[in-house]
Enzyme design. Structure first.
Site, PDB file in Angstrom:
ATOM      1  N   TYR A 199       1.396  -3.825  -7.778  1.00 19.30           N
ATOM      2  CA  TYR A 199       0.029  -4.190  -8.159  1.00 19.30           C
ATOM      3  C   TYR A 199       0.036  -5.537  -8.870  1.00 19.30           C
ATOM      4  O   TYR A 199      -0.322  -5.646 -10.045  1.00 19.30           O
ATOM      5  CB  TYR A 199      -0.577  -3.093  -9.040  1.00 19.30           C
ATOM      6  CG  TYR A 199      -0.839  -1.804  -8.296  1.00 19.30           C
ATOM      7  CD1 TYR A 199      -2.041  -1.597  -7.642  1.00 19.30           C
ATOM      8  CD2 TYR A 199       0.130  -0.815  -8.228  1.00 19.30           C
ATOM      9  CE1 TYR A 199      -2.284  -0.416  -6.940  1.00 19.30           C
ATOM     10  CE2 TYR A 199      -0.103   0.366  -7.537  1.00 19.30           C
ATOM     11  CZ  TYR A 199      -1.312   0.557  -6.902  1.00 19.30           C
ATOM     12  OH  TYR A 199      -1.545   1.724  -6.203  1.00 19.30           O
ATOM     13  N   GLU A 237       7.245   7.199  -6.693  1.00 17.93           N
ATOM     14  CA  GLU A 237       7.508   6.473  -7.943  1.00 17.93           C
ATOM     15  C   GLU A 237       8.313   7.292  -8.952  1.00 17.93           C
ATOM     16  O   GLU A 237       7.946   7.384 -10.125  1.00 17.93           O
ATOM     17  CB  GLU A 237       6.204   6.001  -8.571  1.00 17.93           C
ATOM     18  CG  GLU A 237       5.460   4.972  -7.742  1.00 17.93           C
ATOM     19  CD  GLU A 237       4.242   4.401  -8.453  1.00 17.93           C
ATOM     20  OE1 GLU A 237       3.933   4.846  -9.583  1.00 17.93           O
ATOM     21  OE2 GLU A 237       3.582   3.506  -7.882  1.00 17.93           O
ATOM     22  N   ASP A 258      -1.302  10.081 -12.003  1.00 18.51           N
ATOM     23  CA  ASP A 258      -2.637   9.542 -12.246  1.00 18.51           C
ATOM     24  C   ASP A 258      -3.683  10.178 -11.331  1.00 18.51           C
ATOM     25  O   ASP A 258      -4.374   9.505 -10.575  1.00 18.51           O
ATOM     26  CB  ASP A 258      -2.612   8.013 -12.063  1.00 18.51           C
ATOM     27  CG  ASP A 258      -3.925   7.360 -12.489  1.00 18.51           C
ATOM     28  OD1 ASP A 258      -4.561   7.878 -13.424  1.00 18.51           O
ATOM     29  OD2 ASP A 258      -4.305   6.346 -11.875  1.00 18.51           O
TER      30      ASP A 258
END
Length: 639
Positions: free
Chosen positions: A498, A445, A203
């Site tokens: 998150y 991740e 991202d």
């Protein structure tokens, strides 16, 4: 198709992992060394041919780039994507070409006792370099330096200017770091002929170009090739174990002198390896952990060449400090250290990921204003100049390789692992002597629950620990704690979550329950200290709502406050750090989930604070003041 030339070239590099030779010392001027910075305007041309191979087929490297067709000015260092008004160049995938002509000082060329080295700080992603039409080097990887001795090439035509040509390809495949894939759209009713896109699983925008300075520098033919130091202390005695590699001589004598900040000699030794002992040592301390943070000595190394040869001199900044990890604590200099910091990106308007000194200095001023003592180089190695600033200012670094977006099972194969191992070797070789670097991160991740991940990360982490046994190793997970196949091999658990954003969006009341459960699950299973390596919420600066709603400044405040309540409970047990995502807004690929980039920054992309920055500042200064190690005049946020 467009990636064919890239894949062919990359195979030669990936096939030789573990074969790194020589050091990668940062070019520093000294009485024996000169540095010529080639930053500035270069000629630039993107290869828009259907196969992206016209530059090779027509040998653009054999003459001036301007003779091959239209060129534009391109600043170096900078990403090329945002420099023009052309969307086609902003989103370009394939080969781009740079060249520049310059005069090399005549004394460099006439002195056969000098090496002349061409160094590229980084270029994203795959690079091939020619000097006066002769290929001198190629390199895979977008974030680490590469160099070659070009003296012989330059001395063939000493009366002519030197022409440097660099071709850079930003194509990402399943075996690159970060990985990606090219998708061809072959339906003629939907897409034009030859249409393709670059797919990525990370991202941030895939900025490309020559991102760090291009340098020419000299050394004598007998020169310091590499230095490695390992530091410790006992009582008031600092201990520096050093290893020096000298090239150009089979049995060099070496003189080592350590000087303090005032230029006074602190210790001396002879030999290519040895131990220096420093009485009343000044330790390297993190910012806000000591009244004199970031103390650096200078390790001056001289090989004793033959009387007829010039003597080299290289001065390496050295900080004396130790790092140690238990199952509940992280120690620097035998004192518990708590990471209160940020995640960052090398990202800014117009220049993209290009090294920009005004921005670097501004960011460090903001870090210190914030009371941050640390950051992670998410999600790739940052410029050496940034780590040097960290050394001087006492900012602690988790040094991360570009292992982000590893989501496809094919990216866990042998070819990917071989390249990943090379990247870690290059990273450790470059950054091993920085006292600010306290931990290596091998990935962010990854799909670590996939069956091949266990073997992959076991070998990768074991290899990294063999390269540097003195620093802990981690990777950053967002997997289920019970299915993470890489976690058993790390020294510190780093977790991204998150709550109330990607999970249960809008429901901040679930944060304390879910975050507490997360910590207890991970520590209960692995018995490692934990860092909350990412948390946060997107904020459109200036958008307000009461009661708080997602994307408003009030919502980010409430999210942070709910996380902080749990951090305060668990840092008494085994949580050793918290790193907000993100320091500043940054650009991403276009998509329905992003409005001109990721907005989770506590600062805007232009470095203006949002409300969350003040929440974090109050907290970080309170955490620093609780240590009780600061002099009284620093114990308030306006310091």
């Amino acid at each position: 198709k467009c990636a064919a030339a890239f894949l062919c070239a990359a195979a030669t590099v990936r096939g030789a992992w573990g074969a790194l030779s020589g050091g990668m010392l940062y070019p520093r001027e000294s009485p024996s060394r000169e540095v010529k910075d080639l930053s500035g305007l270069w000629s630039f041309r993107a290869d828009f041919s259907p196969g992206r191979n016209a530059g090779f087929e027509k040998s653009w490297f054999s003459g001036r780039l301007s003779e091959t067709g239209p060129v534009i000015d391109m600043p170096v260092p900078a990403s090329f994507n945002d420099i023009t008004q052309e969307a086609q160049l902003r989103d370009f995938i394939g080969w781009v070409w740079y060249d520049r002509e310059l005069w090399v000082p005549g004394r460099w060329l006439s002195d056969e006792g000098l090496r002349i080295v061409l160094r590229v700080g980084s270029a994203h992603y795959y690079s091939i370099v020619w000097v006066n039409g002769a290929k001198v080097m190629e390199h895979e990887g977008g974030h680490l330096p590469f160099e070659a001795d070009v003296g012989n090439v330059l001395r063939k035509n000493p009366s002519q200017p030197c022409r440097i040509t660099i071709a850079v390809n930003n194509t990402l495949t399943l075996q690159t770091l970060p990985p990606g894939s090219i998708q061809h759209m072959d339906d003629p009713t939907m897409y034009p002929p030859g249409y393709f896109v670059q797919n990525i699983n990370f991202d941030f925008f895939n900025y490309a170009g020559i991102h760090r300075p291009v340098l020419l520098y000299t050394t004598p033919n007998v020169y310091i090739d590499d230095i490695a130091v390992q530091t410790s202390f006992a009582d008031n005695i600092g201990i520096i174990v050093y290893q020096v590699s000298v090239a150009g001589s089979s049995e060099p004598a070496v003189q080592v002198t350590l000087t303090d900040k005032d230029g006074r000699c602190a210790a001396t030794s002879g030999g290519s390896s040895g131990t220096l002992r420093v009485t009343d040592v000044n330790l390297w301390w993190p910012y806000l952990m000591h009244e004199n943070p970031g103390y650096l000595y200078s390790l001056e190394v001289r090989p004793q060449a033959a009387a007829s040869r010039p003597t080299d001199l290289y001065a390496l900044p050295v900080g004396v400090r130790t790092v140690r990890v238990t199952d509940t604590r992280f120690f620097i200099n035998n004192k518990p250290f708590y990471f209160h910091g940020v995640n960052k990106h090398e990202d800014y308007d117009i220049r993209g990921k290009g090294l920009d000194w005004p921005l670097v200095v501004k960011d460090f001023n903001l870090l210190k204003w914030l009371g941050a003592n640390s950051f992670r180089t998410s999600h790739y190695p940052y410029a050496e100049e940034i780590l040097q600033m960290c050394d001087r200012h006492g900012i602690v670094v988790i040094d991360e390789c570009p292992g982000v977006g590893i989501k496809d099972i094919r990216s866990f194969g042998n070819a990917s692992l071989a390249h990943h191992l090379v990247v870690m070797e290059e990273l450790v070789r470059r950054d091993k002597n920085h006292p600010s670097v306290v931990m290596w991160s091998v990935a962010n991740e990854p799909a670590s629950e996939m069956p091949p991940a266990g073997r992959y990360f076991k070998e990768l982490i074991s290899h990294t620990k063999a390269l540097d046994p003195h620093r802990p190793v981690t990777f950053v997970s967002n997997s289920n704690f019970n299915r993470d196949l890489g976690a058993p091999y790390v020294d510190v658990i780093c977790v991204n979550s998150y709550f109330s954003w990607y999970r249960d969006p809008g429901h901040v009341e679930v944060i304390p329950i879910q975050l507490k459960t997360q910590f207890e699950n991970w520590h209960g299973k692995y018995q490692r200290p934990i860092i909350q390596s990412e948390y946060g919420a997107d904020v459109v600066s200036g958008l307000h709502s009461d009661p708080p709603m997602m994307f408003t400044e009030e919502y980010q405040e409430v999210v942070l406050q709910n996380y902080h309540k749990v951090f305060d409970q668990k840092r008494k047990e085994y949580v050793v750090g918290e790193l907000i995502w993100n320091f500043a807004d940054f650009m991403t690929a276009q998509g329905t989930l992003r409005v001109v980039g990721n907005k989770k920054g506590i600062f805007t992309r232009q470095r203006q604070p949002k409300s969350g920055a003040f929440i974090l500042r109050d907290r970080y200064w309170r955490l620093a003041n609780e240590t009780g190690r600061l002099p009284p005049w620093t114990r308030y946020p306006c310091h």
